[in-house]
Scaffold this motif. Structure first.
Motif, PDB file in Angstrom:
ATOM      1  N   SER A 175       0.830  -1.206   0.000  1.00 12.19           N
ATOM      2  CA  SER A 175       0.000   0.000   0.000  1.00 12.19           C
ATOM      3  C   SER A 175       0.867   1.259   0.000  1.00 12.19           C
ATOM      4  O   SER A 175       0.395   2.329  -0.350  1.00 12.19           O
ATOM      5  CB  SER A 175      -0.932  -0.006   1.212  1.00 12.19           C
ATOM      6  OG  SER A 175      -0.206   0.278   2.392  1.00 12.19           O
ATOM      7  N   MET A 180       1.911   1.377  -8.044  1.00  9.53           N
ATOM      8  CA  MET A 180       2.358   0.745  -9.280  1.00  9.53           C
ATOM      9  C   MET A 180       1.456   1.159 -10.430  1.00  9.53           C
ATOM     10  O   MET A 180       0.241   1.215 -10.297  1.00  9.53           O
ATOM     11  CB  MET A 180       2.342  -0.773  -9.126  1.00  9.53           C
ATOM     12  CG  MET A 180       2.801  -1.493 -10.374  1.00  9.53           C
ATOM     13  SD  MET A 180       3.895  -2.854  -9.961  1.00  9.53           S
ATOM     14  CE  MET A 180       4.558  -3.305 -11.545  1.00  9.53           C
ATOM     15  N   PHE A 206       0.755   0.176 -14.469  1.00  8.89           N
ATOM     16  CA  PHE A 206       1.007  -0.949 -15.364  1.00  8.89           C
ATOM     17  C   PHE A 206       0.961  -0.534 -16.828  1.00  8.89           C
ATOM     18  O   PHE A 206       0.330   0.463 -17.192  1.00  8.89           O
ATOM     19  CB  PHE A 206      -0.048  -2.036 -15.152  1.00  8.89           C
ATOM     20  CG  PHE A 206      -0.075  -2.602 -13.761  1.00  8.89           C
ATOM     21  CD1 PHE A 206       0.613  -3.766 -13.464  1.00  8.89           C
ATOM     22  CD2 PHE A 206      -0.793  -1.976 -12.758  1.00  8.89           C
ATOM     23  CE1 PHE A 206       0.587  -4.290 -12.186  1.00  8.89           C
ATOM     24  CE2 PHE A 206      -0.830  -2.495 -11.469  1.00  8.89           C
ATOM     25  CZ  PHE A 206      -0.130  -3.652 -11.189  1.00  8.89           C
ATOM     26  N   LEU A 253      -7.106  -0.652 -14.895  1.00  7.87           N
ATOM     27  CA  LEU A 253      -8.164  -0.017 -14.108  1.00  7.87           C
ATOM     28  C   LEU A 253      -9.256  -1.052 -13.850  1.00  7.87           C
ATOM     29  O   LEU A 253      -9.451  -1.966 -14.641  1.00  7.87           O
ATOM     30  CB  LEU A 253      -8.745   1.180 -14.874  1.00  7.87           C
ATOM     31  CG  LEU A 253      -7.814   2.381 -15.021  1.00  7.87           C
ATOM     32  CD1 LEU A 253      -8.443   3.419 -15.936  1.00  7.87           C
ATOM     33  CD2 LEU A 253      -7.491   2.998 -13.669  1.00  7.87           C
ATOM     34  N   ALA A 281      -9.210   1.775  -3.015  1.00  6.72           N
ATOM     35  CA  ALA A 281      -8.163   1.347  -2.087  1.00  6.72           C
ATOM     36  C   ALA A 281      -8.070   2.239  -0.837  1.00  6.72           C
ATOM     37  O   ALA A 281      -7.970   1.722   0.276  1.00  6.72           O
ATOM     38  CB  ALA A 281      -6.819   1.254  -2.810  1.00  6.72           C
ATOM     39  N   ARG A 310      -4.951   6.893  -9.273  1.00  9.31           N
ATOM     40  CA  ARG A 310      -5.298   5.801  -8.359  1.00  9.31           C
ATOM     41  C   ARG A 310      -4.108   5.438  -7.467  1.00  9.31           C
ATOM     42  O   ARG A 310      -4.261   5.222  -6.264  1.00  9.31           O
ATOM     43  CB  ARG A 310      -5.756   4.575  -9.165  1.00  9.31           C
ATOM     44  CG  ARG A 310      -6.071   3.370  -8.308  1.00  9.31           C
ATOM     45  CD  ARG A 310      -6.629   2.231  -9.121  1.00  9.31           C
ATOM     46  NE  ARG A 310      -5.626   1.629 -10.002  1.00  9.31           N
ATOM     47  CZ  ARG A 310      -5.843   0.561 -10.759  1.00  9.31           C
ATOM     48  NH1 ARG A 310      -7.029  -0.018 -10.756  1.00  9.31           N
ATOM     49  NH2 ARG A 310      -4.901   0.067 -11.532  1.00  9.31           N
ATOM     50  N   ALA A 311      -2.918   5.388  -8.077  1.00  6.43           N
ATOM     51  CA  ALA A 311      -1.723   5.079  -7.289  1.00  6.43           C
ATOM     52  C   ALA A 311      -1.435   6.205  -6.287  1.00  6.43           C
ATOM     53  O   ALA A 311      -1.112   5.950  -5.124  1.00  6.43           O
ATOM     54  CB  ALA A 311      -0.526   4.852  -8.216  1.00  6.43           C
ATOM     55  N   MET A 336      -3.078   6.629  -2.627  1.00  9.47           N
ATOM     56  CA  MET A 336      -2.601   5.913  -1.438  1.00  9.47           C
ATOM     57  C   MET A 336      -1.436   6.646  -0.772  1.00  9.47           C
ATOM     58  O   MET A 336      -0.843   6.148   0.172  1.00  9.47           O
ATOM     59  CB  MET A 336      -2.168   4.484  -1.820  1.00  9.47           C
ATOM     60  CG  MET A 336      -3.294   3.601  -2.297  1.00  9.47           C
ATOM     61  SD  MET A 336      -4.562   3.339  -1.030  1.00  9.47           S
ATOM     62  CE  MET A 336      -3.704   2.212   0.079  1.00  9.47           C
TER      63      MET A 336
END
Lengths: 260, 265
Positions: free
Chosen positions: A89, A93, A95, A100, A113, A161-162, A165
């Motif tokens: 977490s 990452m 990709f 998604l 997350a 999204r990454a 966190m």
């Protein structure tokens, strides 16, 4: 160099010590050692099949290693369970194929997350998500599902999204390799501004100009081993090994052809 | 918009040319002739044997007949819904077992799946009707029909779910794991919701089979549509009309299930 006397001597965010990995009998990572400091941008380049993606994926244990050690902020990478999830977490990452969550909106992708892992309330998570989507320039896509976005927009959503966190570092596994040429730049721009903001990044890429501009350090891999390592200007101007010279020459030819 | 390909024929065939169009018309007519002939002959035969006489049809004008059919329909729906619910829950658990990390659990689940898929439904019906009571266990009649029908469906449901889970790209799992989500959460929040959407068509086929399997209810005298149809037949001696009407009702049920599934998607 005596690190004890250096003020602000810090443990590296990511450290690999003589890592080896086999796929069956195939030796894909050979005695790889690497350490990434806080705020450093390390770009890994090399021919396809050289093990750079595998190396990137071992850092958050999407690939296991056969021997050696991986340390995250000085702590050995846990092998499983809550502890492993906790470390993951903190390491983002991104990709090649975006990955998604196809059944959820872009906003849900970014909030999932933080809500699930960090137990942040939906309202706060959405507020933060919208801020991040604005940062990567796709806030108006928040209510759409991934399939409605272009590749470049999807990859920027994946970066948001990454970021949601609040990771210590982000790993980029060929983030622009699946994109149409005109979409590559918009993703690279987001990554460049991230790098400037001081994010610790490990980037596997084939974008040589980007590598040269953004990297603090270039790692050249070939056949599972790190062949060369150094500052980008030095590496691109005077590659030490014959293999790196060949590799860079192939890119220059490509560039010349495209200019014709 | 003609150039949007959403009909299966658009994927299978070229746009027909003038020759092909003529051929299509020709074969349409040729194939309609025997069908029309068969229908005609059937009607004539029924007419000759008096099956179309008013006395075999007039009881459909009575309210009590329809109430009785309605009761049967309720029985069918009750049995099918109960069996379907049981099959989904156990099928889901078997799928979890089948993809478990524990080898033993995987083997047991695989064996149960093979067993329930391989044994005919009627055998399970007899088992719950004849064998289970010998143990002194007295099941309500709803369960005596719903349990065997459910059990003969769980293997298929488990495999359908599993095919859906396998169809979800590996990158989805990797992305969720890389964000720090735990395995269980990855499965329930990322993998299964997507898998479920993939397998809705196959699940519908299985629900239709469950509905049809509930007709075995007549074996154990559970008052479903089929059982009540038999009662009507023996009361009015009217086999053709009753079977005809009941078939239409079954077709309607399954048609509605399909429509419902389309709405859900």
């Amino acid at each position: 160099m005596n690190s004890e006397h250096k003020s602000g001597a810090e443990t590296p965010v990511i450290e690999l010590r003589t890592v080896n990995k086999y796929f069956g009998t195939h030796h894909v990572l050979k005695d790889v050692s690497l350490s990434v400091r806080q705020g450093e941008v390390v770009v890994i380049i090399g021919p396809s099949g050289s093990g750079k993606s595998t190396l990137c994926r071992t850092i958050n244990r999407l690939e296991t290693i056969s021997s050696g050690e991986i340390l995250i902020e000085g702590q050995p990478m846990p092998a499983e369970g809550k502890e492993l999830a906790q470390v993951r977490s903190r390491i983002g990452m991104v990709f090649q194929s975006f990955n998604l969550f196809l059944h959820r909106t872009i906003l849900d992708n970014v909030t999932m997350a933080p809500m699930d892992v960090l137990h942040i309330k939906r309202k706060d998570a959405e507020e933060e998500a919208l801020k991040l989507l604005r940062q990567v320039g796709i806030e108006d896509q928040a209510r759409k599902v991934p399939a409605q976005l272009s590749g470049g927009q999807q990859q920027r959503a994946a970066i948001a999204r990454a970021l949601a966190m609040h990771p210590k570092a982000i790993l980029f596994d060929e983030p622009t390799s699946a994109l149409d040429p005109e979409m590559i730049q918009e993703v690279l721009d987001v990554m460049t501004s991230l790098a400037k903001s001081g994010m610790t990044m490990v980037i596997v890429t084939h974008e040589m100009n980007f590598a040269r501009n953004v990297a603090d350090r270039i790692i050249f891999m070939n056949d599972g081993a790190i062949l060369e390592e150094g500052a980008p200007d030095e590496f691109f101007a005077h590659p030490k090994t014959e293999r790196a010279r060949e590799f860079l020459a192939s890119f220059r030819n490509e560039q010349k052809e495209s200019e014709l | 918009m003609k150039n949007e390909k959403n009909n299966i024929r658009d994927f299978l065939y070229d746009e027909p040319g003038p020759k092909a169009k003529r051929r299509i018309i020709f074969w349409t007519i040729v194939s309609l002739v025997p069908i029309a002939f068969l229908l005609y002959r059937m009607t004539v035969r029924f007419q000759e044997n008096g099956q179309l006489a008013p006395q075999y049809w007039s009881f459909f004008l009575k309210y009590t007949t329809w109430r009785f059919i309605g009761q049967g329909l309720l029985g069918t729906l009750e049995a099918a819904l109960t069996a379907g619910a049981i099959a989904f829950v156990i099928g889901f658990l078997l799928m979890r077992g089948r993809i478990s990390r524990s080898g033993i659990l995987r083997k047991i689940s695989a064996a149960l799946i093979e067993f329930t898929r391989g044994v005919p439904t009627l055998l399970f019906i007899y088992f719950f009707f004849l064998v289970v009571p010998q143990t002194g266990l007295k099941l309500p009649s709803l369960l005596r029909i719903a349990l065997p029908v459910a059990i003969s469906a769980v293997g298929v449901v488990a495999e359908v779910f599993r095919s859906g889970v396998n169809a979800v790209p590996k990158g989805q799992t990797e992305a969720a794991l890389s964000l720090g989500m735990r395995n269980r959460h990855v499965f329930y929040k990322v993998i299964f919701p997507q898998a479920f959407r993939y397998v809705i068509p196959s699940l519908i086929s299985e629900i239709v089979i469950v509905v049809k399997d509930t007709t075995f209810a007549y074996v154990i005298n559970f008052p479903d549509l089929m059982q009540n149809a038999k009662v009507l037949i023996s009361n009015y001696d009217a086999m053709l009309p009753v079977y005809l009407i009941v078939s239409v009702i079954y077709i309607l049920i399954n048609f509605l299930i399909n429509q419902l599934a389309r709405a859900v998607r």
